[in-house]
Design an enzyme around this catalytic site. Structure first.
Site, short mmCIF file in Angstrom:
data_model
loop_
_atom_site.label_atom_id
_atom_site.label_comp_id
_atom_site.label_asym_id
_atom_site.label_seq_id
_atom_site.Cartn_x
_atom_site.Cartn_y
_atom_site.Cartn_z
N ASN A 94 0.82 -1.21 0.00
CA ASN A 94 0.00 0.00 0.00
C ASN A 94 0.85 1.26 0.00
O ASN A 94 1.90 1.30 0.63
CB ASN A 94 -0.94 0.00 1.21
CG ASN A 94 -1.84 -1.21 1.20
OD1 ASN A 94 -2.01 -1.88 0.18
ND2 ASN A 94 -2.42 -1.52 2.35
N VAL A 95 0.36 2.28 -0.71
CA VAL A 95 1.08 3.57 -0.75
C VAL A 95 0.49 4.54 0.27
O VAL A 95 0.98 5.66 0.39
CB VAL A 95 1.05 4.16 -2.17
CG1 VAL A 95 1.75 3.23 -3.16
CG2 VAL A 95 -0.37 4.50 -2.64
N ASP A 96 -0.56 4.11 1.00
CA ASP A 96 -1.09 4.97 2.07
C ASP A 96 -0.18 4.86 3.29
O ASP A 96 0.71 4.00 3.33
CB ASP A 96 -2.53 4.58 2.41
CG ASP A 96 -2.65 3.17 3.00
OD1 ASP A 96 -3.40 2.34 2.46
OD2 ASP A 96 -1.95 2.88 4.01
N HIS A 111 6.00 -0.80 -2.63
CA HIS A 111 5.46 -0.15 -3.84
C HIS A 111 5.51 1.37 -3.73
O HIS A 111 4.87 2.08 -4.51
CB HIS A 111 4.02 -0.59 -4.10
CG HIS A 111 3.90 -2.02 -4.52
ND1 HIS A 111 2.70 -2.68 -4.61
CD2 HIS A 111 4.83 -2.93 -4.87
CE1 HIS A 111 2.90 -3.93 -4.99
NE2 HIS A 111 4.18 -4.11 -5.16
N CYS A 119 13.18 12.44 -7.36
CA CYS A 119 13.77 13.19 -8.48
C CYS A 119 14.48 12.20 -9.41
O CYS A 119 15.38 11.48 -8.98
CB CYS A 119 14.77 14.22 -7.97
SG CYS A 119 15.58 15.11 -9.30
N ALA A 222 -10.91 -7.93 7.54
CA ALA A 222 -9.71 -7.98 8.38
C ALA A 222 -9.87 -7.14 9.65
O ALA A 222 -9.30 -7.47 10.69
CB ALA A 222 -8.50 -7.49 7.58
N1 APR Z 1 -10.65 -7.30 4.74
C1 APR Z 1 -9.81 -8.25 4.22
N2 APR Z 1 -9.57 -8.38 2.88
C2 APR Z 1 -10.23 -7.54 2.06
C3 APR Z 1 -11.13 -6.54 2.53
C4 APR Z 1 -11.32 -6.45 3.95
N3 APR Z 1 -12.15 -5.55 4.49
N4 APR Z 1 -11.63 -5.88 1.45
C5 APR Z 1 -11.06 -6.44 0.35
N5 APR Z 1 -10.23 -7.44 0.72
C6 APR Z 1 -9.40 -8.30 -0.13
C7 APR Z 1 -10.03 -8.68 -1.45
O1 APR Z 1 -10.76 -9.87 -1.28
C8 APR Z 1 -8.79 -8.90 -2.33
O2 APR Z 1 -8.33 -10.24 -2.20
O3 APR Z 1 -8.25 -7.55 -0.46
C9 APR Z 1 -7.75 -7.97 -1.72
C10 APR Z 1 -7.44 -6.71 -2.52
O4 APR Z 1 -6.87 -7.11 -3.73
P1 APR Z 1 -6.38 -6.04 -4.83
O5 APR Z 1 -7.43 -5.06 -5.07
O6 APR Z 1 -5.87 -6.86 -5.97
O7 APR Z 1 -5.18 -5.26 -4.12
P2 APR Z 1 -3.69 -5.76 -3.81
O8 APR Z 1 -3.63 -7.23 -3.64
O9 APR Z 1 -3.18 -4.93 -2.72
O10 APR Z 1 -2.94 -5.36 -5.19
C11 APR Z 1 -1.56 -5.62 -5.28
O11 APR Z 1 -1.43 -4.50 -7.37
O12 APR Z 1 -2.30 -2.85 -8.58
C12 APR Z 1 -1.17 -3.22 -7.94
O13 APR Z 1 0.50 -1.93 -6.92
C13 APR Z 1 -0.83 -2.28 -6.81
O14 APR Z 1 -0.15 -2.78 -4.56
C14 APR Z 1 -1.07 -3.12 -5.56
C15 APR Z 1 -0.88 -4.53 -6.08
#
Ligand code: APR
Length: 238
Positions: A94-96, A111, A119, A222
């Site tokens: 996460n970038v937050d 990330h 820069c 979560a």
């Molecule tokens: N609690 C637990 N899990 C959750 C919740 C929640 N409240 N809400 C959503 N999820 C789960 C979803 O089921 C999914 O499996 O979080 C996951 C989010 O998946 P993505 O949207 O694919 O995000 P992420 O896995 O962080 O993406 C990875 O991809 O786009 C790039 O750089 C970006 O860091 C990112 C990377």
């Protein structure tokens, strides 16, 4: 009685911040359903149209600035404070900055971070929650227009990988929270941890792409499931 873990590796994704009101990437209303990766998250896109890419991250910055950590982030703080491990690291995609806002320690942003710009001329990292654009001047080399959001675009190398690889080899418990397991190399971390003997567990809403690699699966939000797990782990070990 669960074993007493000495080195815990926590990998997080967008799902851990969903209950803080932040979009995930691949859900129905996710970021990548509303924006083309090729337009905002590749270095080619950046060089093709810097104004458009800067605008995307400038629009995102205030929302992330105002976001608040949720019980899942806070449970990590409690685990780090009260569980008798030698080390508990948080490796986030996460970038937050919700992990830091929750008081988490040992946080590694593989990330990048939304509140930083890098820069491309001298490598200086600028900490800012303000807009960054083609007129931004690097405070170190004083060159204008070379400040890129410090976000790892697709195809770029991850950050902090020296620490991450060491932690993966040493961890005895690998926990994944809120990530879909589709983006590598992060989606492969569990395999490395498992290879070096770690127990592996995932906390997510539904089965993920790499869920076969996990020993345990805890499905649900979560913000509800992870604090409960932390309470159980603490009650068994202190
Ligand atoms: N609690 C637990 N899990 C959750 C919740 C929640 N409240 N809400 C959503 N999820 C789960 C979803 O089921 C999914 O499996 O979080 C996951 C989010 O998946 P993505 O949207 O694919 O995000 P992420 O896995 O962080 O993406 C990875 O991809 O786009 C790039 O750089 C970006 O860091 C990112 C990377």
């Amino acid at each position: 009685m669960t074993r007493l873990y000495k080195n815990i590796f926590i990998l997080t994704g967008a799902g851990i911040s969903a209950e803080s009101g932040l979009s995930t990437f691949r859900s129905e209303n996710g970021l990548w359903n509303n924006h083309r990766v090729e337009d905002v998250a590749t270095i080619e896109a950046y060089y093709r149209n810097q104004d458009f890419v800067h605008q995307f991250y400038n629009d995102m910055r205030p929302e992330l600035f105002n976001a608040k950590p949720n019980p899942a982030h806070l449970a990590i703080t409690k685990l780090q404070k009260e569980y008798p491990a030698d080390n508990i690291s948080v490796v986030t995609q996460n970038v937050d900055t919700l992990h830091e806002k929750a008081g988490n320690k040992n946080v590694y942003h593989i990330h990048g971070q939304i509140n930083q710009a890098v820069c491309l001329n001298c490598g200086h990292i600028l900490e800012t929650w303000g807009d960054v654009d083609t007129e931004t001047v690097c405070p170190h080399c004083e060159v204008m227009g070379m400040m890129k959001p410090n976000i790892v675009f697709f195809g770029e190398n991850l950050l902090c990988m020296d620490v991450v690889e060491r932690q993966l080899r040493q961890c005895d418990l690998f926990i994944s929270i809120g990530t879909s397991g589709v983006v590598f190399p992060a989606a492969g971390f569990v395999q490395t941890a498992k290879y070096y003997g770690a127990d592996t567990m995932e906390f997510t809403l539904e089965a993920t792409a790499n869920n076969y690699l996990f020993d345990k699966h805890i499905y649900g939000k979560a913000g509800e499931t992870f604090p409960k797990f932390v309470e159980e782990l603490l009650s068994e070990n202190i």
